[in-house]
Motif scaffolding. Structure first.
Motif, PDB file in Angstrom:
ATOM      1  N   GLN A  44      48.002  80.162   3.894  1.00 41.96           N
ATOM      2  CA  GLN A  44      47.855  81.495   3.314  1.00 41.96           C
ATOM      3  C   GLN A  44      46.397  81.910   3.148  1.00 41.96           C
ATOM      4  O   GLN A  44      46.045  83.064   3.359  1.00 41.96           O
ATOM      5  N   GLN A  45      45.545  80.959   2.755  1.00 47.09           N
ATOM      6  CA  GLN A  45      44.137  81.285   2.527  1.00 47.09           C
ATOM      7  C   GLN A  45      43.308  80.006   2.523  1.00 47.09           C
ATOM      8  O   GLN A  45      43.858  78.908   2.390  1.00 47.09           O
ATOM      9  N   PRO A  46      41.985  80.116   2.673  1.00 50.12           N
ATOM     10  CA  PRO A  46      41.143  78.919   2.583  1.00 50.12           C
ATOM     11  C   PRO A  46      41.189  78.346   1.169  1.00 50.12           C
ATOM     12  O   PRO A  46      41.391  79.075   0.193  1.00 50.12           O
ATOM     13  N   HIS A  47      41.013  77.036   1.052  1.00 54.39           N
ATOM     14  CA  HIS A  47      40.946  76.424  -0.283  1.00 54.39           C
ATOM     15  C   HIS A  47      39.578  76.656  -0.914  1.00 54.39           C
ATOM     16  O   HIS A  47      39.470  76.790  -2.130  1.00 54.39           O
ATOM     17  N   ALA A  48      38.527  76.671  -0.104  1.00 55.09           N
ATOM     18  CA  ALA A  48      37.156  76.817  -0.605  1.00 55.09           C
ATOM     19  C   ALA A  48      36.863  78.286  -0.902  1.00 55.09           C
ATOM     20  O   ALA A  48      36.358  79.022  -0.059  1.00 55.09           O
ATOM     21  N   GLN A  49      37.198  78.718  -2.111  1.00 53.60           N
ATOM     22  CA  GLN A  49      37.076  80.132  -2.451  1.00 53.60           C
ATOM     23  C   GLN A  49      35.636  80.618  -2.536  1.00 53.60           C
ATOM     24  O   GLN A  49      35.362  81.815  -2.389  1.00 53.60           O
ATOM     25  N   ALA A  50      34.694  79.716  -2.771  1.00 50.80           N
ATOM     26  CA  ALA A  50      33.283  80.120  -2.782  1.00 50.80           C
ATOM     27  C   ALA A  50      32.785  80.418  -1.378  1.00 50.80           C
ATOM     28  O   ALA A  50      31.707  80.983  -1.199  1.00 50.80           O
ATOM     29  N   MET A  51      33.598  80.052  -0.357  1.00 48.83           N
ATOM     30  CA  MET A  51      33.220  80.272   1.038  1.00 48.83           C
ATOM     31  C   MET A  51      34.349  80.954   1.800  1.00 48.83           C
ATOM     32  O   MET A  51      34.612  80.644   2.956  1.00 48.83           O
ATOM     33  N   LYS A  85      41.539  80.400   8.275  1.00 52.74           N
ATOM     34  CA  LYS A  85      41.939  79.788   6.996  1.00 52.74           C
ATOM     35  C   LYS A  85      41.374  78.383   6.849  1.00 52.74           C
ATOM     36  O   LYS A  85      41.594  77.720   5.832  1.00 52.74           O
ATOM     37  N   ALA A  86      40.656  77.891   7.852  1.00 58.00           N
ATOM     38  CA  ALA A  86      40.067  76.548   7.768  1.00 58.00           C
ATOM     39  C   ALA A  86      38.800  76.594   6.920  1.00 58.00           C
ATOM     40  O   ALA A  86      38.003  77.537   7.014  1.00 58.00           O
ATOM     41  N   ASP A  87      38.610  75.574   6.103  1.00 56.96           N
ATOM     42  CA  ASP A  87      37.378  75.474   5.308  1.00 56.96           C
ATOM     43  C   ASP A  87      36.251  74.858   6.142  1.00 56.96           C
ATOM     44  O   ASP A  87      35.095  75.261   6.025  1.00 56.96           O
ATOM     45  N   ALA A  88      36.596  73.886   6.953  1.00 57.14           N
ATOM     46  CA  ALA A  88      35.582  73.215   7.776  1.00 57.14           C
ATOM     47  C   ALA A  88      36.225  72.663   9.040  1.00 57.14           C
ATOM     48  O   ALA A  88      37.414  72.342   9.053  1.00 57.14           O
ATOM     49  N   THR A  89      35.424  72.577  10.100  1.00 52.23           N
ATOM     50  CA  THR A  89      35.826  71.916  11.338  1.00 52.23           C
ATOM     51  C   THR A  89      34.858  70.767  11.591  1.00 52.23           C
ATOM     52  O   THR A  89      33.642  70.957  11.519  1.00 52.23           O
ATOM     53  N   ILE A  90      35.415  69.587  11.861  1.00 54.74           N
ATOM     54  CA  ILE A  90      34.570  68.410  12.087  1.00 54.74           C
ATOM     55  C   ILE A  90      34.946  67.795  13.419  1.00 54.74           C
ATOM     56  O   ILE A  90      36.102  67.415  13.639  1.00 54.74           O
ATOM     57  N   SER A  91      33.986  67.719  14.314  1.00 54.02           N
ATOM     58  CA  SER A  91      34.221  67.163  15.648  1.00 54.02           C
ATOM     59  C   SER A  91      33.217  66.053  15.907  1.00 54.02           C
ATOM     60  O   SER A  91      32.003  66.287  15.920  1.00 54.02           O
ATOM     61  N   SER A  92      33.724  64.846  16.077  1.00 53.88           N
ATOM     62  CA  SER A  92      32.868  63.695  16.371  1.00 53.88           C
ATOM     63  C   SER A  92      33.044  63.342  17.841  1.00 53.88           C
ATOM     64  O   SER A  92      34.081  62.786  18.230  1.00 53.88           O
ATOM     65  N   LEU A  93      32.053  63.668  18.658  1.00 58.15           N
ATOM     66  CA  LEU A  93      32.146  63.422  20.089  1.00 58.15           C
ATOM     67  C   LEU A  93      31.913  61.948  20.391  1.00 58.15           C
ATOM     68  O   LEU A  93      31.226  61.245  19.644  1.00 58.15           O
TER      69      LEU A  93
END
Length: 453
Positions: A228-235, A367-375
């Protein structure tokens, strides 16, 4: 295909192959970028070469990559079943390579490549070459629709002296060397065959089939749930503008932090991000209880479908902020996601996304707070035209998230780019301070900000 010394492909009598329809992850990446400028899908790699690099040295390598890899000489056209890659028999490769002045800011050049829309009359890749005193930076940009498979491999295999791929890989197509509608036709055949098997099972074991279908439906619902929405409301705000910061740290410190825990370097980065975002919210007067972390995951599929990917959405609880607890939670959540029965239908689920309005998919991505990709990384650095490569840096825009982190192991170091949506991160100095503190808390070492010289 014959090529002239002016790096312009010549016209020959060989008939142009039919377009190959974009499908799966490639299609999704293309549709998202077309639907929303804030979801631009350009992947950038910055290669630092020790010494000067001339056009005479570099361009033959580029021409070899183009002549041996169909993806690098194809543009996107509108096909009967949607966007398709059409091979170009004639185009000026020089239009895809820019030579920047010595005074150019490397980070700014890379940022510009991400923000610039690809020319519809050219393939989905660009190179910018920046001379910086005793170093040369080769900045490669590829659209996400070709960057995860043959496109990136095809370019790297010819730029680096040591990087070679087999002849069967060099000209591998995005899907199959068939007409555009063949992928859809094969999908229909697969569906028909599956339907026959299901009918046979329904007659032989109706109760068992019902149980399996129930499990599969629940699994698919888990994979495709709409937040429904991002969890990180400050962002929570989103825009089409982003900023980036480059960092480096020794591989050894991360190995020490995860030693004996049964977790990965990726899990350590998830712990760092969770700690940093929690601290950012607390110092902003807000409480953060959960985070939604996106993790791009490559699927094990046939080589001809090398770009099959899904994005795992990890719902991280922040009840226990101890680094070891966060790393273990990340590892368990990703293991549970990989164990979902519905992943067996990954190709079908991705292909079905073409029926979903791109605007709806875009709203979910945001709606994602962060994306983390480790190549996976490069075990050792090589050479370009005999000149030593001293470092490689990734750059990927947030693509809907507030924060995006892309890291790659390079020799004994890890290079990392942290991008942020400029509307989401109101206080960039606070965010950088929280991120550095979180790295110290998790791995016992401060992040070193990298400035290109």
């Amino acid at each position: 295909m014959s090529l002239t010394t002016s790096w312009l492909s010549s016209t020959d009598v060989t008939p142009t192959p039919p377009p190959i329809a974009l499908f799966g992850w490639d299609l999704a990446a293309w549709r998202l970028a077309e639907a929303d400028p804030g979801l631009r899908s350009t992947v950038v790699g910055i290669v630092c070469v020790e010494g000067s690099l001339t056009a005479t040295e570099l361009m033959p390598k580029v021409m070899a990559a183009v002549s041996h890899n169909r993806v690098l000489r194809s543009r996107v056209v509108s096909g009967t079943s949607g966007p398709a890659l059409e091979e170009m028999k004639t185009f000026d490769v020089g239009r895809c390579v820019a030579w920047s002045p010595d005074t150019a800011d490397v980070a700014a050049v890379a940022h510009h490549l991400v923000e610039t829309v690809f020319d519809s009359e050219l393939p989905l890749w660009r190179l910018a070459v920046v001379s910086a005193g005793e170093r040369t930076y080769v900045v490669a940009a590829l659209h996400h629709a070709i960057a995860d498979g043959n496109g990136a491999l095809g370019l790297a295999s010819y730029l680096f002296d040591e990087f070679t791929i087999s002849a069967s890989d060099q000209s591998a197509p995005r899907a199959t060397e068939t007409e555009e509608g063949a992928t859809s036709a094969s999908s229909r055949d697969a569906v028909t065959s599956a339907a026959v098997r299901v009918l046979e099972r329904a007659i032989r074991d109706p109760q068992g089939l019902a149980r399996d279908v129930n499990v599969l439906v629940k699994s698919a619902t888990t994979l495709l749930s709409v937040p429904q929405q991002p969890h990180a409301q400050a962002m929570a705000k989103r825009s089409a503008s982003f900023g980036q910061t480059f960092y480096t740290f020794p591989k050894a410190v991360v190995r020490n932090a995860i030693a004996g825990r049964g977790v990965s370097q990726h899990d350590a980065l998830v712990a760092v991000v969770c700690t940093a975002l929690s601290d950012y919210h607390q110092r902003s007067g807000l409480k953060l209880e959960k985070l939604r972390i996106n993790v791009p995951v490559a699927l094990s599929v046939e080589k001809a479908q090398a770009n099959q990917m899904l994005v795992a959405r990890l719902e991280m609880s922040l009840d226990d902020l101890h680094p070891a607890a966060l790393m273990l939670q990340s590892n368990q959540l990703l293991h549970e996601w990989r164990s979902q029965p519905a992943l067996g239908l990954a190709s079908e689920l991705i292909e079905a996304s073409r029926l979903v309005p791109s605007g709806l998919i875009a709203s979910v991505v945001k709606k994602a707070d962060a994306t983390i990709s480790s190549l996976r990384g490069v075990p050792r650095l090589g050479h370009v035209s005999g000149k030593r490569v001293s470092s490689i840096w990734p750059l990927v825009a947030p693509i809907g998230a507030a924060i995006s982190i892309t890291s790659v192991g390079v020799g004994s170091e890890v290079t990392m780019c942290v991008t942020h949506d400029e509307a989401a991160v109101a206080d960039i100095d606070l965010w950088r301070s929280c991120l550095s503190a979180a790295m110290s808390q998790t791995a016992g070492v401060a992040l070193i900000e990298h400035k290109f010289e």
